[in-house]
Design an enzyme around this catalytic site. Sequence first.
Site, mmCIF file in Angstrom:
data_model
loop_
_atom_site.group_PDB
_atom_site.id
_atom_site.type_symbol
_atom_site.label_atom_id
_atom_site.label_comp_id
_atom_site.label_asym_id
_atom_site.label_seq_id
_atom_site.Cartn_x
_atom_site.Cartn_y
_atom_site.Cartn_z
ATOM 1 N N SER A 34 0.298 -1.266 -0.011
ATOM 2 C CA SER A 34 0.093 0.028 0.461
ATOM 3 C C SER A 34 0.621 1.338 -0.058
ATOM 4 C CB SER A 34 -0.902 -0.194 1.804
ATOM 5 O OG SER A 34 0.006 0.329 2.350
ATOM 6 N N SER A 124 7.381 5.226 18.102
ATOM 7 C CA SER A 124 7.447 6.859 17.776
ATOM 8 C C SER A 124 7.740 7.716 18.611
ATOM 9 C CB SER A 124 6.425 7.301 16.499
ATOM 10 O OG SER A 124 6.301 8.881 16.546
ATOM 11 N N TYR A 148 -3.004 9.622 14.745
ATOM 12 C CA TYR A 148 -0.960 8.935 13.716
ATOM 13 C C TYR A 148 -0.602 8.364 15.515
ATOM 14 C CZ TYR A 148 3.343 6.782 13.334
ATOM 15 O OH TYR A 148 4.775 6.294 13.046
ATOM 16 N N LYS A 152 -0.273 4.344 17.693
ATOM 17 C CA LYS A 152 0.940 3.895 18.094
ATOM 18 C C LYS A 152 1.441 3.729 20.134
ATOM 19 C CE LYS A 152 3.514 3.667 14.922
ATOM 20 N NZ LYS A 152 3.487 2.732 14.396
ATOM 21 N N ARG A 291 4.653 24.672 11.142
ATOM 22 C CA ARG A 291 3.156 24.412 11.053
ATOM 23 C C ARG A 291 2.600 23.877 12.398
ATOM 24 N NH1 ARG A 291 5.527 18.388 8.301
ATOM 25 N NH2 ARG A 291 6.227 18.394 10.699
ATOM 26 N N ASP A 294 3.706 20.909 15.253
ATOM 27 C CA ASP A 294 4.921 20.903 15.174
ATOM 28 C C ASP A 294 5.838 21.926 16.359
ATOM 29 O OD1 ASP A 294 5.690 19.719 13.432
ATOM 30 O OD2 ASP A 294 6.757 21.810 11.998
HETATM 31 P P1 NAD Z 1 6.103 3.409 5.430
HETATM 32 O O1 NAD Z 1 5.250 2.950 4.525
HETATM 33 O O2 NAD Z 1 7.725 2.769 4.435
HETATM 34 O O3 NAD Z 1 6.464 1.035 5.426
HETATM 35 C C1 NAD Z 1 5.383 0.312 5.690
HETATM 36 C C2 NAD Z 1 4.619 -0.488 4.473
HETATM 37 O O4 NAD Z 1 4.064 -1.562 5.702
HETATM 38 C C3 NAD Z 1 4.492 -0.291 3.261
HETATM 39 O O5 NAD Z 1 5.583 -0.690 2.806
HETATM 40 C C4 NAD Z 1 3.230 -0.714 3.455
HETATM 41 O O6 NAD Z 1 2.381 -1.020 2.166
HETATM 42 C C5 NAD Z 1 3.470 -1.194 4.618
HETATM 43 N N1 NAD Z 1 1.898 -1.834 4.797
HETATM 44 C C6 NAD Z 1 0.943 -1.110 5.151
HETATM 45 N N2 NAD Z 1 -0.288 -1.522 6.105
HETATM 46 C C7 NAD Z 1 -0.526 -2.939 5.906
HETATM 47 C C8 NAD Z 1 -1.640 -3.615 5.764
HETATM 48 N N3 NAD Z 1 -2.480 -3.111 6.523
HETATM 49 N N4 NAD Z 1 -0.703 -4.944 5.677
HETATM 50 C C9 NAD Z 1 0.951 -5.130 4.869
HETATM 51 N N5 NAD Z 1 1.632 -4.409 4.728
HETATM 52 C C10 NAD Z 1 1.037 -3.042 5.045
HETATM 53 O O7 NAD Z 1 6.586 4.078 6.574
HETATM 54 P P2 NAD Z 1 8.550 3.731 7.449
HETATM 55 O O8 NAD Z 1 8.435 5.129 7.142
HETATM 56 O O9 NAD Z 1 9.081 2.050 7.413
HETATM 57 O O10 NAD Z 1 7.753 2.430 8.483
HETATM 58 C C11 NAD Z 1 7.556 1.976 9.262
HETATM 59 C C12 NAD Z 1 6.996 1.979 10.784
HETATM 60 O O11 NAD Z 1 7.127 2.849 11.575
HETATM 61 C C13 NAD Z 1 5.643 2.012 10.693
HETATM 62 O O12 NAD Z 1 5.024 1.529 11.285
HETATM 63 C C14 NAD Z 1 5.662 3.565 11.308
HETATM 64 O O13 NAD Z 1 4.809 4.237 11.875
HETATM 65 C C15 NAD Z 1 7.535 3.784 12.223
HETATM 66 N N6 NAD Z 1 7.488 4.747 12.205
HETATM 67 C C16 NAD Z 1 8.054 5.719 11.161
HETATM 68 C C17 NAD Z 1 8.997 6.498 11.342
HETATM 69 C C18 NAD Z 1 9.430 7.241 10.291
HETATM 70 O O14 NAD Z 1 9.153 8.566 10.098
HETATM 71 N N7 NAD Z 1 10.049 6.897 8.902
HETATM 72 C C19 NAD Z 1 9.177 7.252 12.538
HETATM 73 C C20 NAD Z 1 8.521 6.631 13.303
HETATM 74 C C21 NAD Z 1 7.781 5.704 13.251
HETATM 75 C C1 WQD Z 2 11.033 17.878 10.834
HETATM 76 C C2 WQD Z 2 11.561 18.984 10.980
HETATM 77 C C3 WQD Z 2 9.497 20.859 11.260
HETATM 78 C C4 WQD Z 2 9.034 19.454 6.261
HETATM 79 C C5 WQD Z 2 7.414 13.268 11.968
HETATM 80 C C6 WQD Z 2 6.525 12.444 13.091
HETATM 81 C C7 WQD Z 2 7.054 11.656 13.393
HETATM 82 C C8 WQD Z 2 7.593 10.525 13.593
HETATM 83 C C9 WQD Z 2 8.791 11.376 11.847
HETATM 84 C C10 WQD Z 2 6.613 8.650 12.055
HETATM 85 C C11 WQD Z 2 10.456 19.829 11.696
HETATM 86 C C12 WQD Z 2 10.785 21.038 10.059
HETATM 87 C C13 WQD Z 2 9.406 19.320 8.020
HETATM 88 C C14 WQD Z 2 8.984 21.056 5.667
HETATM 89 C C15 WQD Z 2 10.062 22.543 7.987
HETATM 90 N N1 WQD Z 2 6.971 9.796 11.865
HETATM 91 N N2 WQD Z 2 10.491 20.813 8.465
HETATM 92 N N3 WQD Z 2 9.973 22.083 6.200
HETATM 93 O O1 WQD Z 2 7.344 16.097 12.220
HETATM 94 O O2 WQD Z 2 9.695 15.591 13.648
HETATM 95 O O3 WQD Z 2 8.105 14.171 13.516
HETATM 96 O O4 WQD Z 2 8.218 12.510 11.499
HETATM 97 O O5 WQD Z 2 6.167 8.298 13.037
HETATM 98 O O6 WQD Z 2 5.676 11.206 14.063
HETATM 99 O O7 WQD Z 2 5.330 13.462 13.057
HETATM 100 O O8 WQD Z 2 9.261 15.610 11.036
HETATM 101 O O9 WQD Z 2 9.991 15.523 9.121
HETATM 102 O O10 WQD Z 2 7.825 16.187 8.806
HETATM 103 O O11 WQD Z 2 10.064 17.797 10.402
HETATM 104 O O12 WQD Z 2 10.604 22.828 7.881
HETATM 105 O O13 WQD Z 2 8.607 20.743 4.468
HETATM 106 O O14 WQD Z 2 11.859 19.880 9.659
HETATM 107 O O15 WQD Z 2 8.613 21.662 11.336
HETATM 108 O O16 WQD Z 2 10.976 21.062 13.162
HETATM 109 P P1 WQD Z 2 8.462 15.527 12.919
HETATM 110 P P2 WQD Z 2 9.720 16.010 10.013
#
Ligand code: NAD
Ligand code: WQD
Length: 334
Positions: A34, A124, A148, A152, A291, A294
Amino acid sequence: MRILLTGGAGFIGSHTAVEIVQSGHDVVIFDNFSNSDASVLERLERILGRPVTFEEGDIRDYSRMREVLQKHNIDAVVHFAGLKAVGESVEKPLEYYDNNITGTLTLLRAMRDLGIKRLIFSSSATVYGTPQYLPLDENHPLSVTNPYGRTKLQVEEILSDLCVSDPEWSVVCLRYFNPIGAHESGLIGENPRGIPNNLLPYVARVAAGILPAVQVFGNDYDTPDGTGVRDYIHVVDLAKGHVNAAEYCSCHKGWIAINLGTGVGYSVLDIIHAYEKACGKPVPYKIVARRPGDVASNWANPQRALELLGWKAQYNLQDMCEHSWNFQKNCPVE
Ligand code: NAD
Ligand code: WQD
């Protein structure tokens, strides 16, 4: 160990697949594509020099989940699958609760019914809400401000209840800070669909000339240069943390939350300047309004990961930007 990665075709999952295989464990990737596509599997095979085991499916499908866990004789699950865009979660809360909560419950039922009781969950730093102090340790009070984040936190609580109900479970909730960068090969990385929400993929597309300028969300925060400060962590360091967590799970029981961050904060302007150095050209930006939602600053206390997992981030900010650029250059963007 034979480790199933739900969401293993995604950004963090694909890098984790590489590190787990290279540590000598077997991996099965489970994904519904997805938010990813099948081309990542071929790129993983090029990095690893061997076939990758993949099963297509949805974590909300109990019988498929059970079938895959059983077929591959899985020992532990790393659970990445889920939706992750904060803004979208406000618009589509039901999709987020369904994917992230119902999906996790379905996975857990299938695991329990087969006696598989080792899980690493992608949590997260968003569960800390607005920091009351820095650096953020795992005992910081928890609060969330959007669906979201709520998914978590709720999954963390469900997992904690599960461990209380059955002491055979071993669960590690990894609280990621801001994962960025890409694999050194340039073959896998972060390539979001549409306009990126997160800073790094946005900066990468500006550097590549695909977007005109980075919008810096506010320069009037109480930080050294006025722009937001975050704990950016190289995705390969993050991936390695999962190997340590899986090994920890095989010899510890119960529930624990562990931060994965570097312990160092960088501002938006630090990121832009490091990226300019990496790509060898200016990255245009303009300051715009803050934003909503934030926080000014956010960085981890990574001590528990060091003490319990023997894990510490190794890459620096310049590595993160160089590897991101290396991927971006190779990366066809929709
Ligand atoms: P991503 O979207 O690249 O990877 C998630 C994967 O899960 C995708 O390949 C998607 O196709 C698959 N997926 C989604 N729903 C599904 C379902 N119902 N069944 C099977 N597959 C499914 O995201 P990511 O950045 O790799 O993040 C991975 C995990 O880490 C997520 O749970 C996300 O919330 C968490 N996380 C990410 C970040 C970040 O900044 N990237 C930060 C903190 C936590
Ligand atoms: C980083 C910094 C923005 C975009 C998010 C989720 C968090 C986690 C990680 C999943 C901030 C600034 C951003 C832009 C900018 N995900 N910014 N211009 O907000 O720290 O965290 O991703 O769990 O839950 O909230 O990450 O990369 O969006 O922003 O100035 O176009 O960059 O204000 O200071 P964030 P981010």
